[in-house]
Structures are given as C-alpha cells and as structure tokens.
Design a protein around this motif. Sequence first.
Motif, short mmCIF file in Angstrom:
data_model
loop_
_atom_site.label_atom_id
_atom_site.label_comp_id
_atom_site.label_asym_id
_atom_site.label_seq_id
_atom_site.Cartn_x
_atom_site.Cartn_y
_atom_site.Cartn_z
N GLY A 165 0.81 -1.21 0.00
CA GLY A 165 0.00 0.00 0.00
C GLY A 165 0.84 1.26 0.00
O GLY A 165 2.04 1.25 0.29
N SER A 166 0.19 2.38 -0.34
CA SER A 166 0.91 3.64 -0.54
C SER A 166 1.61 4.14 0.73
O SER A 166 2.70 4.71 0.66
N LYS A 167 1.00 3.93 1.89
CA LYS A 167 1.60 4.41 3.13
C LYS A 167 2.94 3.73 3.40
O LYS A 167 3.94 4.40 3.73
N ILE A 168 3.01 2.43 3.22
CA ILE A 168 4.26 1.72 3.48
C ILE A 168 5.25 1.95 2.36
O ILE A 168 6.47 2.09 2.61
N LEU A 169 4.79 2.05 1.12
CA LEU A 169 5.70 2.38 0.02
C LEU A 169 6.37 3.73 0.26
O LEU A 169 7.57 3.91 -0.02
N ASP A 200 11.54 -5.42 -5.70
CA ASP A 200 11.62 -3.98 -5.91
C ASP A 200 10.64 -3.28 -4.97
O ASP A 200 9.42 -3.36 -5.15
N LEU A 201 11.17 -2.57 -3.99
CA LEU A 201 10.32 -1.93 -2.98
C LEU A 201 9.67 -0.64 -3.46
O LEU A 201 8.92 -0.02 -2.70
N SER A 202 9.90 -0.26 -4.68
CA SER A 202 9.24 0.95 -5.20
C SER A 202 7.84 0.63 -5.74
O SER A 202 7.07 1.54 -6.04
N GLN A 203 7.53 -0.66 -5.86
CA GLN A 203 6.24 -1.08 -6.40
C GLN A 203 5.50 -1.93 -5.37
O GLN A 203 6.10 -2.54 -4.48
N ASN A 204 4.17 -1.98 -5.51
CA ASN A 204 3.40 -2.88 -4.67
C ASN A 204 3.72 -4.33 -5.00
O ASN A 204 4.03 -4.66 -6.15
#
Length: 463
Positions: free
Chosen positions: A123-127, A145-149
Amino acid sequence: MKTNLLAVTLLLSSSASFMTQADTILHAFNWKYSEVKEKAQEITQLGYKKVLVSPAYKSTGDAWWARYQPQDYRVIDNPLGDTDDFKQMIAALKDNGVDTYADIVFNHMANEASQRSDLNFPGSKILSQYSQQSEKYQSITVFGDLSQNLFTASDFHPAGCIGDYTNVWEVQNKRLCGGNGDPGLPDLTDNSWVVSQQQAYLKALKTMGVKGFRVDAAKHMTMSHINKVFTPEIKSGTHVFGEIIANGGRGHVDYDRFLAPYLQQTDHGAYDFPLFSQIRKAFAFGGTMKHLVDPGAFGQALPNHRAITFSVTHDIPLNTGFRNQILNETDEKLANAYIFGRDGGVPLVYSDHNESNDNGRWQDLYKRSDIKGMIKFHNATQGRGMKVVNSDDCFILFKREHLGVVGINKCDQGKDVWVNTAVDNLYWHRNYRDTLSNDVQRVSSQWHKFYLPARSARMWLME
C-alpha cells in the motif's frame, strides 16, 4: 521417462528421509529473534534440534495475531525484529547445531479494510515509508523492488466470508472473517504472479539458512496452490509441514475433506490432529488409555514419518473456538510423556510469553524439568522400535526395544505392572532410570514389577 520417474522416486525418498530424521521442535512462539539468538546455546543444551519462529516479513501491531497478517514478503520488519536480526538468529542457532524453521502465511494478506478500501500491498503508506527511509529498507530487503506494490486487486479472490467450514470450495476460496461485519483477510489466488513471489520469498529464506517451513492455514489453500509454490527445488533439503486443523482422523469430516487430500496430493508433513483427538479421548472422563495402543492402525494418527505431534498448539489457548481442547494440566504432562516416549512423529513443544493469560502455563515450558527429561528419553531412543507391553483403561506401558520403558497412569490409584523381561528383551543386571523422577528399576529376573504412581508418568532409560 525412466529417468524422470527415478528422479521423482529419489526426491520423495529424500523428503521422507528428512522428515524421519527431523527431531524435537521448539515453537518459540512470538519470541523476538534476538531472544532466540541469546538462548541458542541453552536451546541446544536442552536437546532441541529445531526452532520454529513466528512469521518473518513486514507486519505491524504488537498483538501476536498481527504476525499472521502479512503486509509485504520482501522485507523482514516487525516487532520481533528485522532481516538482520533474523539472519543473526539463524547463524547463532546453526553454530549450536540447531536448525531454524519459519512459519509462513501464504493464504491471505493483512485485513486493512478499516484503513483503506484498495487491495494494494503493502500500500501507498508503506511504500512511502520505504522511500523516505530508503537506506534502511534497502539494507533489509529480502528480494524484489520496494518501489512497487507486491500485490494488487487482481491477485485476490472476490470478497466473501466462509460460511460453511465443511465446504471445501468455500474454505479454500473465501475469506477468514471475524464476524460483526468484518470483511476478513484478503484471500490470495494461485495466479502465476502470486506463486512466483511466494517462491522468491521461500528461496530467499532458504538462502539465509532456513531449513523448514510451517504452512499456516494450509487447510484454506488449494492443493494446486500449495503444489505450485513448493517445487522440488524449494522442498529439497527442507522439512515442510502444514497446519490443517481437524477434530479427528479417518471418518471425520475435517480429515476426509481436508487432511486426507493434503496427505494424498503432497509429500509434506502435517500436525497430527487425529492423534491429538485420540489423546483427548484417552484422557477424557470415562476414556480409556487403550485408545493410545495403536491409533494409526485405525486411521486415528498420521504416518510416523509425516506427523508433527503435540499436546497443545498456539491456536488452542489463543482462540476462543479451540480453548475447549486444552487438556487438564496434569493430563497435558502425561500426554507429553506419551508423545515423547512413542516411536514416530516429530514432537513440537509450544512455549510462549503468556499471550493467552493462562497464568504463565506455557511460559518457559521449553525448559521445564519434565520436558527436559522427556527430550532426553526421546533423543536416546530415536529410531528404536516400540511395543506396547500392557494397557487398560487407566494405564499404558510400552518399551522402546531394550533401551527404555514408558509407563503412564491417568487414574487416581497407583498401578503394578508385571513384565516378562525375557519375552520383552529387557537387559538384566542393568539400571533403568526414570528421566522424570530419578526412580531406578534394577532389572535382574524374568519377571519385573514396574510401579506407576497415580496421575503420573515414568520414562525409564537404560543406563
């Protein structure tokens, strides 16, 4: 074709052999990884060979159940520790000759419906958190890749709660819900993306040194999903076992519809809930210890090489619906003597930090003196045959070849049990010392009387 069949045969033989060799598992339930690391030497000195730790991935919230609501597989970051803590724990256990087993949750992701309506994980908050603390999170990235969900809405089954827990399709395709309008835990499909990410996670844990996987809520996953994820490559050199809660063995709906197909369609181990049901019957008021003579012969215990045996699991005291299965404290001790004394299965010892608020009943259980004595007996008789010498409604007495004798008396009066030592091949002029009470039996004639005190167990080991 012959080559492929041979390869499959060798793989299955290797898997069965690994499960047979696997030994006592300490379920360090909700322990911090640093705590397990600090106790590594103590754990091996107590005789444990494996430690099962709580799920290692991104999850939030201090409650124990929050560990069973994954947000992201790609980093280990939760109140029990991070990736570095996890790696250090594995190394410390390995240095002491103990394997690390990981508890994994692949059926569902976290229930975050109260916070957002989408099904993007993490989700956006954790990203955003990953982005703002990029150095930290890059250092503890397990894969990806941690930049994507990791997952989006297309990776989940349609919303809907399980209504009939005997309906296989519902149980494996709908959500686990808590009632009162709770939308439940988002239920993952077995599409190629989900499977590939779950495989990547398992491979990463194996690279770190994890040697076993407990599959949480395996009852709620299709056999297709399980077999897609657990490839021969992933299973190689690992002990895989599933949690499929059943209220009995062959002939019981839970066994016939869920556990039996799991055993037939995988080569994994499983929690021996059929045996646990027999144990509860044996120790119940009006029950008979004859239930424990050979439960496997009647489909009331799993095959020895596939069974994870126990007297309590974390679900039993921690979930209201299962608390009726908690044994009386003395009965639980006697049940443990049976589990550790018998031939077959991998005993699991549950030890928590009193998460259930039962007056610390299972807190530090792993090092309690009786458990220590039981592990000693189990390790000394590993692989030795078992023969039931005598039993009635109150007691069972069995031996492990000539090396040990186990007697369990559930009733309120002591029992004398005579044994023909010549027929039952017990060595003469040798001491058999109880690992629980230090009672010594000197066997020196054909007929020997073993006394079983009321509400007690004895585990005599030949010196």
